[in-house]
Design a protein around this motif. Structure first.
Motif, PDB file in Angstrom:
ATOM      1  N   LYS A 102       0.826  -1.214   0.000  1.00 51.46           N
ATOM      2  CA  LYS A 102       0.000   0.000   0.000  1.00 51.46           C
ATOM      3  C   LYS A 102       0.857   1.259   0.000  1.00 51.46           C
ATOM      4  O   LYS A 102       0.419   2.316  -0.459  1.00 51.46           O
ATOM      5  N   ARG A 103       2.074   1.156   0.515  1.00 47.94           N
ATOM      6  CA  ARG A 103       2.950   2.331   0.601  1.00 47.94           C
ATOM      7  C   ARG A 103       3.720   2.554  -0.689  1.00 47.94           C
ATOM      8  O   ARG A 103       3.964   3.711  -1.068  1.00 47.94           O
ATOM      9  N   GLY A 104       4.119   1.472  -1.348  1.00 44.89           N
ATOM     10  CA  GLY A 104       4.880   1.619  -2.588  1.00 44.89           C
ATOM     11  C   GLY A 104       5.355   0.270  -3.081  1.00 44.89           C
ATOM     12  O   GLY A 104       5.396  -0.711  -2.328  1.00 44.89           O
ATOM     13  N   GLY A 105       5.737   0.214  -4.343  1.00 46.70           N
ATOM     14  CA  GLY A 105       6.123  -1.050  -4.950  1.00 46.70           C
ATOM     15  C   GLY A 105       7.534  -1.488  -4.651  1.00 46.70           C
ATOM     16  O   GLY A 105       7.872  -2.666  -4.817  1.00 46.70           O
ATOM     17  N   MET A 145       8.812   3.643  -2.176  1.00 49.25           N
ATOM     18  CA  MET A 145       8.920   4.334  -3.450  1.00 49.25           C
ATOM     19  C   MET A 145       7.670   4.140  -4.312  1.00 49.25           C
ATOM     20  O   MET A 145       7.100   3.049  -4.362  1.00 49.25           O
ATOM     21  N   ARG A 146       7.282   5.223  -5.012  1.00 48.88           N
ATOM     22  CA  ARG A 146       6.193   5.190  -5.980  1.00 48.88           C
ATOM     23  C   ARG A 146       6.670   5.774  -7.300  1.00 48.88           C
ATOM     24  O   ARG A 146       7.514   6.676  -7.330  1.00 48.88           O
ATOM     25  N   ARG A 147       6.091   5.270  -8.386  1.00 44.86           N
ATOM     26  CA  ARG A 147       6.448   5.724  -9.730  1.00 44.86           C
ATOM     27  C   ARG A 147       5.692   7.006 -10.071  1.00 44.86           C
ATOM     28  O   ARG A 147       4.488   7.112  -9.834  1.00 44.86           O
ATOM     29  N   VAL A 148       6.390   7.979 -10.636  1.00 49.24           N
ATOM     30  CA  VAL A 148       5.769   9.202 -11.143  1.00 49.24           C
ATOM     31  C   VAL A 148       5.755   9.186 -12.664  1.00 49.24           C
ATOM     32  O   VAL A 148       4.731   9.454 -13.291  1.00 49.24           O
ATOM     33  N   ALA A 202       8.473   7.756 -16.343  1.00 49.10           N
ATOM     34  CA  ALA A 202       9.473   6.782 -16.775  1.00 49.10           C
ATOM     35  C   ALA A 202      10.803   6.954 -16.059  1.00 49.10           C
ATOM     36  O   ALA A 202      11.534   5.976 -15.853  1.00 49.10           O
ATOM     37  N   HIS A 203      11.146   8.181 -15.671  1.00 48.75           N
ATOM     38  CA  HIS A 203      12.424   8.456 -15.004  1.00 48.75           C
ATOM     39  C   HIS A 203      12.276   8.940 -13.568  1.00 48.75           C
ATOM     40  O   HIS A 203      13.247   8.891 -12.810  1.00 48.75           O
ATOM     41  N   VAL A 204      11.111   9.423 -13.196  1.00 52.60           N
ATOM     42  CA  VAL A 204      10.934  10.107 -11.916  1.00 52.60           C
ATOM     43  C   VAL A 204      10.181   9.213 -10.931  1.00 52.60           C
ATOM     44  O   VAL A 204       9.200   8.549 -11.287  1.00 52.60           O
ATOM     45  N   SER A 205      10.648   9.223  -9.691  1.00 52.09           N
ATOM     46  CA  SER A 205       9.970   8.515  -8.611  1.00 52.09           C
ATOM     47  C   SER A 205       9.893   9.422  -7.397  1.00 52.09           C
ATOM     48  O   SER A 205      10.575  10.446  -7.313  1.00 52.09           O
ATOM     49  N   ILE A 206       9.044   9.022  -6.450  1.00 47.99           N
ATOM     50  CA  ILE A 206       8.936   9.769  -5.205  1.00 47.99           C
ATOM     51  C   ILE A 206       8.920   8.788  -4.051  1.00 47.99           C
ATOM     52  O   ILE A 206       8.367   7.680  -4.159  1.00 47.99           O
ATOM     53  N   GLY A 207       9.583   9.160  -2.951  1.00 49.72           N
ATOM     54  CA  GLY A 207       9.677   8.281  -1.798  1.00 49.72           C
ATOM     55  C   GLY A 207       9.211   8.961  -0.531  1.00 49.72           C
ATOM     56  O   GLY A 207       9.164  10.193  -0.434  1.00 49.72           O
ATOM     57  N   ARG A 208       8.838   8.120   0.428  1.00 46.96           N
ATOM     58  CA  ARG A 208       8.483   8.612   1.770  1.00 46.96           C
ATOM     59  C   ARG A 208       9.185   7.728   2.790  1.00 46.96           C
ATOM     60  O   ARG A 208       9.206   6.499   2.671  1.00 46.96           O
TER      61      ARG A 208
END
Length: 208
Positions: A129-132, A171-174, A176-182
């Motif tokens: 649920k938080r990220g892949g 981590m989550r996908r934004v 093709a090159h960008v991701s965002i993490g918490r």
């Protein structure tokens, strides 16, 4: 139109991804790593509606374990901007295809680099649920690393224990090159999500 504009306009993750994918690499990196804390928090929520991120986002298929892939980023820790800018360097594990090893290349040169092991969260319902992908600082690499990488130091040793010890980044996908993490912190009663986010933008061609 900029990423700031799209977030202000409540754009969908599809619209944001299409915008970033269409930008030249240098401009994409600049826009991705120019977001305020509030904007990163918003992007984190929007990214939950997009495709699930996998390890191949961080290290594209076909690369050897000797190749490091640089992802410049910016975090939301309340420090001067110079110290918010950093990069995560990723490389495929030479023994286990389910793992990617890496470290943080920080402007805070007075602390050790913060090594980690990254892996996909499939099979852990709470983590999914938080990220892949989870970037796990509770683990450090124990296999061969690319030439020139700094010495591996556990995250409970030295000043980096105040930054990385007992933490994981989801981590989550934004795009093709960008991701965002918490970030999340391990506690006896379970992980506690922290109000710290960061963006990353993969550089191609790869290299550390």
């Amino acid at each position: 139109m900029t990423l700031h504009d799209l977030l202000s306009a409540n754009a969908t993750i599809g619209e944001i991804a299409a915008h970033l994918d269409a930008l030249p690499a240098e401009e994409r990196e600049a826009q991705a790593n120019d977001l305020s804390g509030a904007e990163q928090s918003r992007l984190w929520e929007i990214a939950s509606t997009g495709p699930v991120i996998t390890l191949s986002h961080f290290v594209p298929e076909g690369l050897d374990h000797t190749v490091g892939v640089r992802h410049p980023g910016r975090n939301t820790i309340p420090v001067p901007r110079h110290f918010q800018l950093f990069a995560k360097i990723f490389a495929r594990d030479d023994d286990d295809p389910r793992l990617v090893n890496g470290y943080n290349d920080s402007n805070a040169s007075f602390i050790h680099p913060g090594y980690f092991v990254a892996y996909e969260t499939r099979g852990n319902a709470e983590w999914e649920k938080r990220g892949g992908v989870v970037v796990d600082y509770l683990r450090v690499p124990d296999s061969a690393l690319p030439a020139g990488w700094p010495k591996v130091v556990p995250n409970d040793v030295g000043l980096q224990k105040f930054v990385y010890n007992r933490t994981r980044d989801f981590m989550r996908r934004v795009s093709a090159h960008v991701s965002i993490g918490r970030a999340a912190e391990q506690r006896a009663q379970g992980d506690r999500e922290l109000d710290f986010w960061f963006t990353l933008c993969r550089r191609d061609p790869t290299g550390a």
